[in-house]
Scaffold this motif. Structure first.
Motif, PDB file in Angstrom:
ATOM      1  N   TYR A 378       0.816  -1.205   0.000  1.00 25.88           N
ATOM      2  CA  TYR A 378       0.000   0.000   0.000  1.00 25.88           C
ATOM      3  C   TYR A 378       0.852   1.259   0.000  1.00 25.88           C
ATOM      4  CZ  TYR A 378       0.177  -1.185   5.031  1.00 25.88           C
ATOM      5  OH  TYR A 378       0.560  -1.567   6.278  1.00 25.88           O
ATOM      6  N   LEU A 379       0.237   2.285  -0.559  1.00 26.20           N
ATOM      7  CA  LEU A 379       0.954   3.540  -0.744  1.00 26.20           C
ATOM      8  C   LEU A 379       0.200   4.642  -0.022  1.00 26.20           C
ATOM      9  CD1 LEU A 379       3.204   5.103  -2.259  1.00 26.20           C
ATOM     10  CD2 LEU A 379       1.604   5.371  -4.154  1.00 26.20           C
ATOM     11  N   GLN A 380       0.915   5.268   0.869  1.00 29.33           N
ATOM     12  CA  GLN A 380       0.340   6.384   1.607  1.00 29.33           C
ATOM     13  C   GLN A 380       0.394   7.614   0.705  1.00 29.33           C
ATOM     14  OE1 GLN A 380      -0.606   5.740   4.899  1.00 29.33           O
ATOM     15  NE2 GLN A 380      -1.648   7.708   4.721  1.00 29.33           N
ATOM     16  N   THR A 381      -0.755   8.235   0.504  1.00 30.38           N
ATOM     17  CA  THR A 381      -0.803   9.411  -0.385  1.00 30.38           C
ATOM     18  C   THR A 381      -1.593  10.521   0.299  1.00 30.38           C
ATOM     19  OG1 THR A 381      -2.742   8.397  -1.388  1.00 30.38           O
ATOM     20  CG2 THR A 381      -0.698   8.165  -2.588  1.00 30.38           C
ATOM     21  N   ASN A 382      -1.667  11.670  -0.351  1.00 28.43           N
ATOM     22  CA  ASN A 382      -2.491  12.779   0.155  1.00 28.43           C
ATOM     23  C   ASN A 382      -3.653  12.999  -0.800  1.00 28.43           C
ATOM     24  OD1 ASN A 382      -0.717  13.640   2.376  1.00 28.43           O
ATOM     25  ND2 ASN A 382       0.709  14.049   0.700  1.00 28.43           N
ATOM     26  N   ILE A 383      -4.769  13.314  -0.248  1.00 30.77           N
ATOM     27  CA  ILE A 383      -5.954  13.530  -1.073  1.00 30.77           C
ATOM     28  C   ILE A 383      -6.739  14.715  -0.484  1.00 30.77           C
ATOM     29  CG2 ILE A 383      -7.408  11.901   0.208  1.00 30.77           C
ATOM     30  CD1 ILE A 383      -8.510  10.937  -2.484  1.00 30.77           C
ATOM     31  N   LYS A 384      -7.518  15.350  -1.331  1.00 23.52           N
ATOM     32  CA  LYS A 384      -8.262  16.534  -0.856  1.00 23.52           C
ATOM     33  C   LYS A 384      -9.446  16.125   0.024  1.00 23.52           C
ATOM     34  CE  LYS A 384     -11.073  20.367  -2.508  1.00 23.52           C
ATOM     35  NZ  LYS A 384     -12.207  19.869  -1.733  1.00 23.52           N
ATOM     36  N   LYS A 385      -9.647  16.871   1.066  1.00 27.32           N
ATOM     37  CA  LYS A 385     -10.839  16.651   1.895  1.00 27.32           C
ATOM     38  C   LYS A 385     -12.048  17.153   1.131  1.00 27.32           C
ATOM     39  CE  LYS A 385      -9.335  16.942   6.688  1.00 27.32           C
ATOM     40  NZ  LYS A 385      -9.094  17.929   7.743  1.00 27.32           N
ATOM     41  N   ILE A 386     -13.127  16.420   1.249  1.00 22.96           N
ATOM     42  CA  ILE A 386     -14.347  16.833   0.555  1.00 22.96           C
ATOM     43  C   ILE A 386     -14.827  18.184   1.095  1.00 22.96           C
ATOM     44  CG2 ILE A 386     -16.809  16.275   0.246  1.00 22.96           C
ATOM     45  CD1 ILE A 386     -15.936  13.309   0.410  1.00 22.96           C
ATOM     46  N   GLY A 387     -15.301  19.003   0.191  1.00 20.79           N
ATOM     47  CA  GLY A 387     -15.945  20.232   0.641  1.00 20.79           C
ATOM     48  C   GLY A 387     -15.185  21.487   0.271  1.00 20.79           C
ATOM     49  N   GLN A 388     -15.615  22.519   0.885  1.00 23.10           N
ATOM     50  CA  GLN A 388     -15.064  23.841   0.631  1.00 23.10           C
ATOM     51  C   GLN A 388     -13.593  23.900   1.028  1.00 23.10           C
ATOM     52  OE1 GLN A 388     -16.928  25.673  -0.973  1.00 23.10           O
ATOM     53  NE2 GLN A 388     -15.738  27.556  -1.038  1.00 23.10           N
ATOM     54  N   GLY A 389     -12.868  24.768   0.429  1.00 17.02           N
ATOM     55  CA  GLY A 389     -11.469  24.956   0.817  1.00 17.02           C
ATOM     56  C   GLY A 389     -10.560  23.946   0.147  1.00 17.02           C
ATOM     57  N   PHE A 390      -9.352  23.862   0.665  1.00 24.15           N
ATOM     58  CA  PHE A 390      -8.379  23.008   0.001  1.00 24.15           C
ATOM     59  C   PHE A 390      -7.512  22.281   1.025  1.00 24.15           C
ATOM     60  CE2 PHE A 390      -4.836  22.242  -3.075  1.00 24.15           C
ATOM     61  CZ  PHE A 390      -5.591  21.516  -3.980  1.00 24.15           C
ATOM     62  N   ASP A 391      -8.201  21.654   1.960  1.00 20.90           N
ATOM     63  CA  ASP A 391      -7.460  20.893   2.973  1.00 20.90           C
ATOM     64  C   ASP A 391      -7.194  19.492   2.466  1.00 20.90           C
ATOM     65  OD1 ASP A 391      -7.334  22.974   4.690  1.00 20.90           O
ATOM     66  OD2 ASP A 391      -9.173  22.412   5.779  1.00 20.90           O
ATOM     67  N   LEU A 392      -6.135  18.923   3.007  1.00 14.62           N
ATOM     68  CA  LEU A 392      -5.735  17.575   2.569  1.00 14.62           C
ATOM     69  C   LEU A 392      -5.906  16.574   3.695  1.00 14.62           C
ATOM     70  CD1 LEU A 392      -2.396  18.542   0.811  1.00 14.62           C
ATOM     71  CD2 LEU A 392      -4.594  18.084  -0.287  1.00 14.62           C
ATOM     72  N   LYS A 393      -6.021  15.326   3.292  1.00 12.59           N
ATOM     73  CA  LYS A 393      -5.986  14.258   4.307  1.00 12.59           C
ATOM     74  C   LYS A 393      -5.204  13.079   3.736  1.00 12.59           C
ATOM     75  CE  LYS A 393     -10.108  11.897   2.843  1.00 12.59           C
ATOM     76  NZ  LYS A 393     -11.385  11.311   3.125  1.00 12.59           N
ATOM     77  N   PRO A 394      -4.607  12.280   4.611  1.00 11.93           N
ATOM     78  CA  PRO A 394      -3.880  11.117   4.111  1.00 11.93           C
ATOM     79  C   PRO A 394      -4.848  10.029   3.652  1.00 11.93           C
ATOM     80  CG  PRO A 394      -3.657  11.295   6.508  1.00 11.93           C
ATOM     81  CD  PRO A 394      -4.510  12.440   6.067  1.00 11.93           C
ATOM     82  N   SER A 395      -4.463   9.308   2.614  1.00  7.43           N
ATOM     83  CA  SER A 395      -5.302   8.230   2.111  1.00  7.43           C
ATOM     84  C   SER A 395      -4.402   7.124   1.572  1.00  7.43           C
ATOM     85  CB  SER A 395      -6.207   8.777   1.024  1.00  7.43           C
ATOM     86  OG  SER A 395      -7.113   7.787   0.632  1.00  7.43           O
ATOM     87  N   ARG A 396      -4.944   5.908   1.484  1.00  3.36           N
ATOM     88  CA  ARG A 396      -4.107   4.772   1.130  1.00  3.36           C
ATOM     89  C   ARG A 396      -4.538   4.112  -0.150  1.00  3.36           C
ATOM     90  NH1 ARG A 396      -3.207   0.274   5.808  1.00  3.36           N
ATOM     91  NH2 ARG A 396      -3.828  -1.113   4.130  1.00  3.36           N
ATOM     92  N   MET A 397      -3.602   3.821  -1.045  1.00  4.35           N
ATOM     93  CA  MET A 397      -3.893   2.990  -2.215  1.00  4.35           C
ATOM     94  C   MET A 397      -3.457   1.577  -1.866  1.00  4.35           C
ATOM     95  SD  MET A 397      -2.861   4.915  -5.617  1.00  4.35           S
ATOM     96  CE  MET A 397      -2.098   6.482  -5.575  1.00  4.35           C
ATOM     97  N   ASP A 398      -4.322   0.624  -2.132  1.00  2.00           N
ATOM     98  CA  ASP A 398      -4.078  -0.742  -1.668  1.00  2.00           C
ATOM     99  C   ASP A 398      -3.992  -1.786  -2.763  1.00  2.00           C
ATOM    100  OD1 ASP A 398      -4.274  -1.515   1.332  1.00  2.00           O
ATOM    101  OD2 ASP A 398      -5.557   0.246   1.101  1.00  2.00           O
ATOM    102  N   LEU A 399      -3.089  -2.701  -2.587  1.00  2.00           N
ATOM    103  CA  LEU A 399      -3.025  -3.896  -3.445  1.00  2.00           C
ATOM    104  C   LEU A 399      -3.026  -5.098  -2.531  1.00  2.00           C
ATOM    105  CD1 LEU A 399       0.011  -3.216  -5.803  1.00  2.00           C
ATOM    106  CD2 LEU A 399      -2.390  -3.169  -6.429  1.00  2.00           C
TER     107      LEU A 399
END
Ligand code: BG6
Length: 482
Positions: A378-399
């Protein structure tokens, strides 16, 4: 797969490895039709067992509820026992007669695999007798598979190697490192070389550090005698960990072939940076477990000397000084009685300088190759938080290596099949073993000369504080916290 014809001669046929790994793996090959009618197994050891007794032992070792009894009956009939003193020439005469008889009976065409699963001090004498007593054949192949430990330093490994090489050429010589038979370890090359994305960033421009963890929950168990002569550095680092290091850092081989892959692995191991004794103390940590939470400490285990200084944990920082990896710290650790059984690799990519985001809040990309307990990448990545603004949250791509219905074969099953096919890609070449020992010897010698103290850690922890400090010193921390 196509059916293979072979006679296995297993030295150490009453032993733990044979029962736990070899017999069940042979049965898997039988169920898959790779072994059918034209095979036989001779188990040998000192004990005066009979064929029937060995067959019972084999039956017990493979027993599970869903197997058909008829198939098991047929399978165990191919097993023969020969009580054998490896130093007694007469016994090899009997062994040859039995081998010849079985070769005829099962129409094996002279293919022989000699599996040495006993104390290495007997390897030389067995190899010599196999040759001098003509137990090797002219019509088929003759291969020798040897188990660990392959020496306890470079010198003893070389002696051991020479004692077998005198009678069997390198291409007939299969040195087991069972980690190389694990599906996820084999996946390192697949990931690295089949994905352009990873290929592009697999170097010191993008990778900040690599972390390899081989943690075990078990203690020394029934192996005190051996473990006291080895310790974690010899038991796990010299072989399994350095093999993983070579797969992670080697240059891309010219082709998927035994010789090209081994060549690159050898170069990687040759490029391991050696430390001066004083630097060993700074870059390697050794420790022993102490009692905690109902579990006894190493010194209280059966057959361990009260003043034993054998390390049951090692952590270290090493470097492979080749073109792509020089400057990238590779942190390794392994130990007994840690929080859990886990084998994993974490590849931590560099942080980036940017004014687009607040870089401090940006999580790093970390690629995790989980070998055990589950095969995953798995790869730890950053992704945008849903909604207004431009905050990020960590997210995982999995195999995921396998789905629920897929059974991942045991390392030994795969390695036995490789040996049947004459493919040594997933076995350790002598030069790999040699460079790995030279590196490990330099650590050991520094310790023996008093560089670096033996620390302690509690059973059920992730090792001593010094292991955390090793990374902290570089502004890093272990990704896997146990
Ligand atoms: C062996 C070591 O090589 O590997 C053991 O001698 C260790 O001490 C074992 O327990 C771990 O193997 P695995 O496949 O269970 O990770």
């Amino acid at each position: 797969e196509i059916e293979q014809k072979a006679l296995f001669v297993i030295f150490g046929g009453t032993g733990d490895l044979a029962k736990r790994k070899l017999y069940p793996s042979l049965f898997q090959l039988y169920k898959k039709g790779i072994l059918q009618d034209n095979f036989a197994v001779i188990g040998t050891a000192r004990r005066p067992w009979t064929d029937e007794h060995l067959q019972e032992v084999v039956r017990t070792s493979i027993a599970s509820n869903d197997e058909s009894q008829k198939q098991i009956d047929e399978f165990v009939r191919h097993f023969y026992y020969q009580s054998h003193n490896v130093n007694d020439t007469e016994h090899y005469v009997t062994l040859r007669e039995l081998a010849e008889k079985l070769d005829l009976k099962y129409q094996i065409n002279g293919n022989r695999l000699f599996y040495l699963a006993m104390s290495p001090r007997f390897f030389g004498t067995i190899a010599q007798h196999l040759k001098s007593q003509n137990i090797v054949t002219d019509e088929g192949y003759n291969r020798v598979i040897v188990e660990k430990p392959f020496g306890r330093d470079f010198e003893s490994a070389k002696e051991l190697n020479d004692s077998i090489s005198k009678y069997f050429p390198e291409e007939a010589f299969f040195r087991i490192d069972h980690y190389l038979g694990k599906e996820m370890i084999q996946n390192i090359m697949a990931l690295r070389f089949s994905n352009n994305l990873f290929r592009a960033v697999w170097n010191n421009r993008y990778i900040d550090n690599i972390q390899i963890t081989l943690s075990e929950a078990l203690g020394v168990e029934e192996r005190a005698g051996y473990y006291e002569t080895a310790g974690a550095l010899r038991d796990m680092v010299q072989n399994h960990i350095l093999q993983i290091v070579s797969l992670l850092t080697m240059n891309m081989p010219a082709s998927y072939s035994e010789s090209d892959i081994r060549r690159e692995k050898i170069y990687a191991l040759k490029s391991l940076k050696k430390y001066s004794p004083a630097k060993v103390a700074e870059n390697f940590v050794r420790a022993q477990y102490i009692g905690n939470d109902g579990q006894v400490g190493y010194l209280q285990e059966n057959e361990i000397a009260d003043d034993s200084t054998t390390e049951t944990f090692v952590a270290g920082k090493l470097f492979v000084n080749n073109e792509n990896f020089s400057g990238v710290p590779i942190y390794i650790r392994t130990g007994k009685r840690l929080t859990q059984k886990t084998t994993r690799i974490d590849i931590s990519f560099k942080e980036m300088e940017t004014s687009f985001f607040d870089s401090k809040k940006l999580g790093r990309n970390i690629l995790t190759i989980n070998v055990e307990p589950e095969g995953q990448v798995y790869l730890q990545t950053n992704i945008k938080k849903i909604g207004q603004g431009f905050d990020l949250k960590p997210s995982r791509m999995d195999l995921q290596l396998n789905n629920e219905n897929e059974v991942v074969p045991e390392a030994y099953e795969k390695l036995l099949l490789d040996a049947l096919l004459g493919d040594a890609t997933n076995f350790a070449h002598w030069e790999e073993v040699a460079y790995a020992w030279k590196f490990v010897d330099s650590i050991r010698e520094a310790w023996d000369a008093g560089n670096g103290d033996l620390s302690e850690y509690k059973c059920g922890s992730m090792g001593p504080k010094e292991s955390e400090d090793l990374l902290k010193h570089d502004g890093n921390h272990w990704v896997f916290t146990g």
